[in-house]
Motif scaffolding. Structure first.
Motif, PDB file in Angstrom:
ATOM      1  N   ARG A 120       4.315 -60.275  22.591  1.00  0.00           N
ATOM      2  CA  ARG A 120       3.342 -60.674  21.554  1.00  0.00           C
ATOM      3  C   ARG A 120       3.989 -59.809  20.264  1.00  0.00           C
ATOM      4  NH1 ARG A 120      -0.897 -58.343  25.622  1.00  0.00           N
ATOM      5  NH2 ARG A 120      -1.056 -56.264  24.994  1.00  0.00           N
ATOM      6  N   THR A 121       3.225 -60.277  19.089  1.00  0.00           N
ATOM      7  CA  THR A 121       3.834 -59.498  17.866  1.00  0.00           C
ATOM      8  C   THR A 121       2.669 -58.401  17.761  1.00  0.00           C
ATOM      9  OG1 THR A 121       1.846 -60.742  16.503  1.00  0.00           O
ATOM     10  CG2 THR A 121       3.967 -61.873  16.790  1.00  0.00           C
ATOM     11  N   ARG A 122       3.159 -57.511  16.686  1.00  0.00           N
ATOM     12  CA  ARG A 122       2.385 -56.399  16.444  1.00  0.00           C
ATOM     13  C   ARG A 122       0.784 -56.660  16.194  1.00  0.00           C
ATOM     14  NH1 ARG A 122       2.248 -51.476  17.937  1.00  0.00           N
ATOM     15  NH2 ARG A 122       4.335 -51.398  18.007  1.00  0.00           N
ATOM     16  N   GLN A 123       0.295 -57.694  15.437  1.00  0.00           N
ATOM     17  CA  GLN A 123      -0.940 -58.151  15.100  1.00  0.00           C
ATOM     18  C   GLN A 123      -1.514 -58.730  16.354  1.00  0.00           C
ATOM     19  OE1 GLN A 123      -0.145 -60.632  11.655  1.00  0.00           O
ATOM     20  NE2 GLN A 123      -1.096 -59.355  10.448  1.00  0.00           N
ATOM     21  N   MET A 124      -0.769 -59.358  17.105  1.00  0.00           N
ATOM     22  CA  MET A 124      -1.368 -59.896  18.202  1.00  0.00           C
ATOM     23  C   MET A 124      -1.826 -58.787  19.296  1.00  0.00           C
ATOM     24  SD  MET A 124       1.159 -63.062  19.152  1.00  0.00           S
ATOM     25  CE  MET A 124       1.214 -64.435  17.950  1.00  0.00           C
ATOM     26  N   HIS A 125      -0.973 -57.813  19.295  1.00  0.00           N
ATOM     27  CA  HIS A 125      -1.157 -56.403  20.159  1.00  0.00           C
ATOM     28  C   HIS A 125      -2.484 -55.700  19.673  1.00  0.00           C
ATOM     29  CE1 HIS A 125      -0.238 -53.435  22.707  1.00  0.00           C
ATOM     30  NE2 HIS A 125      -0.192 -52.468  21.964  1.00  0.00           N
ATOM     31  N   GLU A 126      -2.586 -55.735  18.454  1.00  0.00           N
ATOM     32  CA  GLU A 126      -3.945 -55.055  17.914  1.00  0.00           C
ATOM     33  C   GLU A 126      -4.943 -55.666  18.285  1.00  0.00           C
ATOM     34  OE1 GLU A 126      -3.225 -54.739  13.709  1.00  0.00           O
ATOM     35  OE2 GLU A 126      -1.640 -53.169  13.678  1.00  0.00           O
ATOM     36  N   VAL A 127      -5.184 -57.007  18.388  1.00  0.00           N
ATOM     37  CA  VAL A 127      -6.287 -57.557  18.899  1.00  0.00           C
ATOM     38  C   VAL A 127      -6.334 -57.699  20.275  1.00  0.00           C
ATOM     39  CG1 VAL A 127      -7.181 -59.746  19.372  1.00  0.00           C
ATOM     40  CG2 VAL A 127      -6.242 -59.470  16.906  1.00  0.00           C
ATOM     41  N   ALA A 128      -5.206 -57.670  21.043  1.00  0.00           N
ATOM     42  CA  ALA A 128      -5.323 -57.638  22.496  1.00  0.00           C
ATOM     43  C   ALA A 128      -5.716 -56.228  22.847  1.00  0.00           C
ATOM     44  CB  ALA A 128      -3.722 -57.623  23.055  1.00  0.00           C
ATOM     45  N   GLU A 129      -5.671 -55.136  22.016  1.00  0.00           N
ATOM     46  CA  GLU A 129      -5.868 -53.767  22.583  1.00  0.00           C
ATOM     47  C   GLU A 129      -7.443 -53.555  22.061  1.00  0.00           C
ATOM     48  OE1 GLU A 129      -4.313 -50.819  23.957  1.00  0.00           O
ATOM     49  OE2 GLU A 129      -3.657 -52.683  24.701  1.00  0.00           O
ATOM     50  N   ALA A 130      -7.896 -53.901  20.996  1.00  0.00           N
ATOM     51  CA  ALA A 130      -9.026 -53.855  20.403  1.00  0.00           C
ATOM     52  C   ALA A 130     -10.139 -54.921  20.549  1.00  0.00           C
ATOM     53  CB  ALA A 130      -9.004 -53.516  18.791  1.00  0.00           C
ATOM     54  N   GLY A 131      -9.675 -56.076  20.821  1.00  0.00           N
ATOM     55  CA  GLY A 131     -10.344 -57.429  21.112  1.00  0.00           C
ATOM     56  C   GLY A 131     -11.203 -57.744  20.020  1.00  0.00           C
ATOM     57  N   VAL A 132     -12.473 -58.051  20.297  1.00  0.00           N
ATOM     58  CA  VAL A 132     -13.425 -58.498  19.264  1.00  0.00           C
ATOM     59  C   VAL A 132     -13.496 -57.341  18.050  1.00  0.00           C
ATOM     60  CG1 VAL A 132     -15.566 -59.386  18.629  1.00  0.00           C
ATOM     61  CG2 VAL A 132     -14.584 -59.994  20.751  1.00  0.00           C
ATOM     62  N   ALA A 133     -13.455 -56.066  18.595  1.00  0.00           N
ATOM     63  CA  ALA A 133     -13.486 -55.036  17.623  1.00  0.00           C
ATOM     64  C   ALA A 133     -12.394 -54.861  16.541  1.00  0.00           C
ATOM     65  CB  ALA A 133     -13.350 -53.699  18.401  1.00  0.00           C
ATOM     66  N   ALA A 134     -11.424 -55.888  16.635  1.00  0.00           N
ATOM     67  CA  ALA A 134     -10.274 -55.728  15.632  1.00  0.00           C
ATOM     68  C   ALA A 134     -10.808 -56.317  14.206  1.00  0.00           C
ATOM     69  CB  ALA A 134      -9.269 -56.641  16.088  1.00  0.00           C
ATOM     70  N   HIS A 135     -11.937 -57.070  14.355  1.00  0.00           N
ATOM     71  CA  HIS A 135     -12.537 -57.485  13.210  1.00  0.00           C
ATOM     72  C   HIS A 135     -13.096 -56.122  12.399  1.00  0.00           C
ATOM     73  CE1 HIS A 135     -15.122 -60.033  10.913  1.00  0.00           C
ATOM     74  NE2 HIS A 135     -16.173 -59.187  10.955  1.00  0.00           N
ATOM     75  N   TRP A 136     -13.445 -55.139  12.796  1.00  0.00           N
ATOM     76  CA  TRP A 136     -13.900 -53.876  11.988  1.00  0.00           C
ATOM     77  C   TRP A 136     -12.757 -53.027  11.571  1.00  0.00           C
ATOM     78  CZ3 TRP A 136     -17.327 -56.095  15.715  1.00  0.00           C
ATOM     79  CH2 TRP A 136     -18.559 -56.623  15.280  1.00  0.00           C
ATOM     80  N   ALA A 137     -11.694 -53.425  12.253  1.00  0.00           N
ATOM     81  CA  ALA A 137     -10.802 -52.121  12.201  1.00  0.00           C
ATOM     82  C   ALA A 137     -10.156 -52.058  10.748  1.00  0.00           C
ATOM     83  CB  ALA A 137      -9.305 -52.560  12.876  1.00  0.00           C
ATOM     84  N   TYR A 138      -9.727 -50.685  10.198  1.00  0.00           N
ATOM     85  CA  TYR A 138      -9.510 -50.436   9.066  1.00  0.00           C
ATOM     86  C   TYR A 138      -7.797 -49.912   8.955  1.00  0.00           C
ATOM     87  CZ  TYR A 138     -13.737 -50.481   6.411  1.00  0.00           C
ATOM     88  OH  TYR A 138     -14.901 -50.834   5.645  1.00  0.00           O
ATOM     89  N   ARG A 139      -7.303 -50.207   7.762  1.00  0.00           N
ATOM     90  CA  ARG A 139      -5.930 -49.623   7.743  1.00  0.00           C
ATOM     91  C   ARG A 139      -5.694 -49.309   6.249  1.00  0.00           C
ATOM     92  NH1 ARG A 139      -2.884 -53.663   8.832  1.00  0.00           N
ATOM     93  NH2 ARG A 139      -3.177 -53.648  11.202  1.00  0.00           N
ATOM     94  N   ASP A 140      -5.251 -48.202   5.948  1.00  0.00           N
ATOM     95  CA  ASP A 140      -5.098 -47.506   4.564  1.00  0.00           C
ATOM     96  C   ASP A 140      -6.480 -47.797   3.804  1.00  0.00           C
ATOM     97  OD1 ASP A 140      -2.626 -47.221   5.547  1.00  0.00           O
ATOM     98  OD2 ASP A 140      -1.994 -49.291   4.601  1.00  0.00           O
ATOM     99  N   GLY A 141      -7.368 -47.795   4.370  1.00  0.00           N
ATOM    100  CA  GLY A 141      -8.715 -47.283   3.718  1.00  0.00           C
ATOM    101  C   GLY A 141      -9.247 -48.778   3.291  1.00  0.00           C
ATOM    102  N   VAL A 142      -8.700 -49.925   3.964  1.00  0.00           N
ATOM    103  CA  VAL A 142      -9.523 -51.309   3.613  1.00  0.00           C
ATOM    104  C   VAL A 142      -9.693 -51.905   5.025  1.00  0.00           C
ATOM    105  CG1 VAL A 142      -8.765 -51.450   1.308  1.00  0.00           C
ATOM    106  CG2 VAL A 142      -7.242 -52.411   3.183  1.00  0.00           C
ATOM    107  N   ARG A 143     -10.582 -52.792   5.220  1.00  0.00           N
ATOM    108  CA  ARG A 143     -10.593 -53.581   6.347  1.00  0.00           C
ATOM    109  C   ARG A 143      -9.547 -54.549   6.692  1.00  0.00           C
ATOM    110  NH1 ARG A 143     -15.308 -56.078   8.631  1.00  0.00           N
ATOM    111  NH2 ARG A 143     -16.685 -54.332   7.938  1.00  0.00           N
ATOM    112  N   ALA A 144      -8.868 -53.996   7.827  1.00  0.00           N
ATOM    113  CA  ALA A 144      -7.700 -54.933   8.117  1.00  0.00           C
ATOM    114  C   ALA A 144      -7.781 -56.331   8.132  1.00  0.00           C
ATOM    115  CB  ALA A 144      -7.095 -54.089   9.311  1.00  0.00           C
ATOM    116  N   GLU A 145      -6.970 -57.094   7.431  1.00  0.00           N
ATOM    117  CA  GLU A 145      -7.085 -58.508   7.391  1.00  0.00           C
ATOM    118  C   GLU A 145      -6.095 -58.661   8.823  1.00  0.00           C
ATOM    119  OE1 GLU A 145      -8.892 -60.811   6.150  1.00  0.00           O
ATOM    120  OE2 GLU A 145     -10.148 -59.148   5.287  1.00  0.00           O
ATOM    121  N   ASN A 146      -6.549 -58.862   9.712  1.00  0.00           N
ATOM    122  CA  ASN A 146      -5.667 -59.405  10.929  1.00  0.00           C
ATOM    123  C   ASN A 146      -6.139 -60.944  11.136  1.00  0.00           C
ATOM    124  OD1 ASN A 146      -4.488 -60.092  13.489  1.00  0.00           O
ATOM    125  ND2 ASN A 146      -4.803 -57.906  13.954  1.00  0.00           N
ATOM    126  N   PRO A 147      -4.960 -61.648  11.083  1.00  0.00           N
ATOM    127  CA  PRO A 147      -5.246 -63.134  10.993  1.00  0.00           C
ATOM    128  C   PRO A 147      -5.803 -63.604  12.566  1.00  0.00           C
ATOM    129  CG  PRO A 147      -2.788 -62.986  11.138  1.00  0.00           C
ATOM    130  CD  PRO A 147      -3.527 -61.457  10.610  1.00  0.00           C
TER     131      PRO A 147
END
Length: 709
Positions: A325-352
């Protein structure tokens, strides 16, 4: 365990969210510490070390400030003098609502009795539907409690571990948080089956000693293949968790030595195209294992999970599972539904690929709204939480997502209840298959329907989805209701005639009112399904005709008129039951034998009046212990005998023996011994059987040659 101080916690948050509200976290930390002052955990640590540890776990998922603060305060309303109002005044309504939500979840006894458990599951899903972050805090809370479970009493450890295994671990998995699911399962496994876990750990050590560092070797092999193909990617390998291996051993019924895919590898690529290029490189180098390929990139799971799964025969023929999988897919695979609230660099991470929690919850809870009773709801929840998906296609190419193990019937109900109800057959990949066939990924399914078809009772055992089970049960209830009303009408007629009255609609409506039921139809339906006795309806309308109520009559003293110390037995020739006229005949050394007044065998003692005793049955409530033989002729067809036995059971009667008297190609004649209460109960059972279309004849069987002794 040393407590994390406030500056360390802020530093953990700042790592992924430089714009964090440090003042808010400091104030929450100070408030929580003050509220929990003087409180200690069973381990002896200050209690506040627990909320801080929960907050630290949530920083690993890069969650927003509101969730981190909720973790710090999650036990204040429950365990301290703090209140909702005070939290709202100090930290705002959003955080107060979240803390209140976690408090309510903590109070739910999810491992209590089935009915209570189902009701609490409803509350769990209601809390989740308000704000999913409540569950994220609760899962982190449970994870820290499981990590520190050794300080609890053994009984409490087992209870918490079982609840974790049954509820929280599957819930984490359903939300896509695989790392948390695996750790929760393994921590619970350590408590519930320490011997099995130790055994697997020992075998692992032995395996490593024999084969060396297999993970590093295979990781290097995969990296080499990707370098050759010019694919830039990270490769990670690991041995699976002990519980995951144990579950595989149970599922496949294999010993550890024969279990091959105990190692898992991940390839994290720069883009989606490289995922498929990496797959090509792996399959060119190693042979793919048939049936173990899944493409969750083109068909994502409902919680947003995307990845390619394949299993190959790697080094020394060992099976190796690879996820790509890609890096963004991996973030969702690790955080699941929680990825919706994840932050990066002070802003809500827009993970497609992050799924919208509101939509995910709507899809999850939609299935449960149709459940009419507690058990059904609980069944749905557990089915949904444990499901792993397969993707099938309609003839038009539309995708239908189903849990693993689903059948064409599940597929039919997933499209529409009407399609499911009228299903008579199915074609999978253009070939006609039985309705119980288990569907596989990528298959095309065509449902064959027929007008007039109704769901069968056996379908309940074929389907696996909550939606299908609910629809089938609803249809069967409606069908049964019509049958029960018809049967109830006949039972009411006989009971009312017995007291010289008529079972008019007005009488039934009045009885319904007295019994607290909806209407006369409901009275008839309950009479027919044996939920209500005709005697209760009579008593509701004419209390003066009520039989003496109270405790159940002792079966050994069921007849009145015997001398003290005299025992009796029922004559096997005529099998008299309470409610029928009887007479007693004395036998030397055998006490008194009770016969029905019309028994032909009484003619043999007609000229010995000194042996006759005038008896009658006790007028109270008798237990269902009086055996009566029924002579039943049924159609010789699949499932008919099962339905007959079920029907007798539905009338609260027990089958004590069953004998095939005559077998013909088209019909069977059976002698069925049924234990009943009284003549009215016998009439209920016989009427129910008579109303069944597969029963050709039914009569009470009396054999004059069947003598006492």
């Amino acid at each position: 365990m040393p407590k994390i101080d406030v500056e360390d916690l802020i530093s953990l948050v700042r790592n992924y969210n430089p714009k964090t509200n440090e003042d808010l976290i400091r104030r929450a930390y100070a408030y929580g510490e003050k509220m929990h002052e003087g409180q200690f955990r069973r381990s002896g640590d200050p209690y506040f070390s627990h909320p801080v540890a929960v907050a630290a776990i949530l920083t690993e998922q890069q969650l927003d400030d509101a969730t981190i603060v909720t973790a710090l305060l999650h036990d204040t309303i429950e365990d301290t003098k703090s209140t909702y109002k005070e939290v709202a005044e100090n930290f705002g309504t959003e955080i107060a609502e979240l803390v209140d939500g976690v408090t309510k979840l903590t109070n739910l006894q999810l491992s209590s009795s089935e009915t209570k458990q189902a009701e609490n599951f409803r509350k769990l899903f209601m809390a989740m539907s308000k704000d999913l972050r409540v569950i994220l805090v609760k899962l982190a809370d449970r994870l820290h409690n499981m990590r520190t479970i050794k300080s609890m009493s053994p009984e409490k450890q087992v209870q918490k571990a079982r609840e974790t295994m049954d509820i929280f671990a599957p819930l984490a998995g359903r939300m896509g948080m695989q790392w948390m699911r695996e750790e929760l399962e393994d921590l619970a496994f350590r408590v519930l089956n320490p011997e099995a876990r130790s055994s697997i750990m020992r075998r692992f050590i032995t395996l490593q000693r024999e084969t060396g560092d297999v993970v590093r070797q295979i990781t290097d092999d995969i990296r080499g293949e990707l370098d050759k193909a010019g694919i830039e990617a990270d490769v990670f390998g690991r041995a699976k968790k002990p519980y995951g291996i144990w579950r595989k051993m149970q599922e496949k019924d294999q010993g550890f030595s024969r279990l091959s895919d105990i190692y898992g590898f991940r390839i994290i690529t720069r883009n989606e195209a490289d995922c498929y290029r990496a797959l090509g490189a792996i399959h060119q180098r190693w042979r793919a294992v048939p049936g173990r390929f899944k493409d969750y990139i083109s068909q994502p799971k409902s919680n947003g999970y995307r990845s390619i799964h394949t299993t190959v025969s790697g080094r020394d023929g060992k099976r190796v599972e690879v996820q790509i999988r890609t890096r963004q897919m991996h973030e969702v695979a690790e955080a699941g539904v929680a990825a919706h609230w994840a932050y990066r660099d002070g802003v809500r991470a827009e993970n497609p690929f992050a799924v919208d929690p509101a939509k995910w919850l709507a899809a999850l809870t939609e299935r449960f709204e149709s459940a009419e009773d507690h058990d059904e709801f609980l069944e749905h929840v557990k089915l949904e939480m444990y499901s792993d998906q397969v993707f099938c296609f309609t003839p038009k190419g539309d995708v239908v997502k189903l849990p693993r193990g689903a059948t064409p019937l599940d597929f039919a109900y997933a499209i529409h209840t009407r399609i499911g109800d009228s299903c008579v057959g199915a074609k999978v990949d253009h070939i006609r298959v039985p309705l119980w066939t288990r569907l596989k990924n990528g298959q095309s399914v065509e449902i064959i329907t027929a007008e007039g078809q109704r769901p069968q009772a056996t379908w309940i055992d074929i389907v696996v989805t909550g939606r299908a089970k609910a629809a089938i049960r609803k249809s069967l209830r409606e069908e049964d209701r019509e049958r029960f009303i018809k049967l109830g009408r006949e039972l009411a007629r006989v009971a009312f005639e017995h007291i010289g009255k008529k079972a008019t609609d007005k009488a039934l409506k009045t009885a319904a009112k007295t019994l607290g039921l909806e209407d006369g139809q409901e009275v008839l339906a309950r009479l027919g399904s044996a939920e209500l006795r005709a005697q209760e309806v009579i008593e509701a309308l004419y209390p003066e005709l009520a039989l003496s109520t109270g405790d159940e009559v002792d079966a050994a003293r069921a007849v009145v008129g015997l001398s003290p110390g005299q025992s009796f037995t029922r004559a096997p020739c005529c099998q008299p039951v309470p409610g029928e006229r009887i007479v007693g005949i004395t036998y030397r050394g055998r006490g008194v034998v009770v016969h029905a007044i019309d028994c032909p065998n009484l003619a043999e003692v007609e000229d010995q009046p000194e042996r006759w005793i005038d008896l009658h049955w006790d007028s109270g409530r008798h237990p269902a212990v009086h055996t009566v033989t029924l002579n039943v002729t049924i159609r010789n067809d699949a499932g008919v005998l099962g339905r007959i036995c079920t029907l007798i059971g539905e009338q609260k009667a027990n089958i004590s023996d069953l004998h095939f008297a005559d077998k013909k190609p088209d019909f069977y004649r059976l002698l069925i011994d049924v234990d009943i209460r009284d003549a009215e109960h016998l009439h209920t059972v016989m009427t129910a059987l008579e109303a069944e279309s597969d029963v050709a004849e039914i009569a009470r069987y009396r054999d004059p040659d069947r003598k006492q002794g």
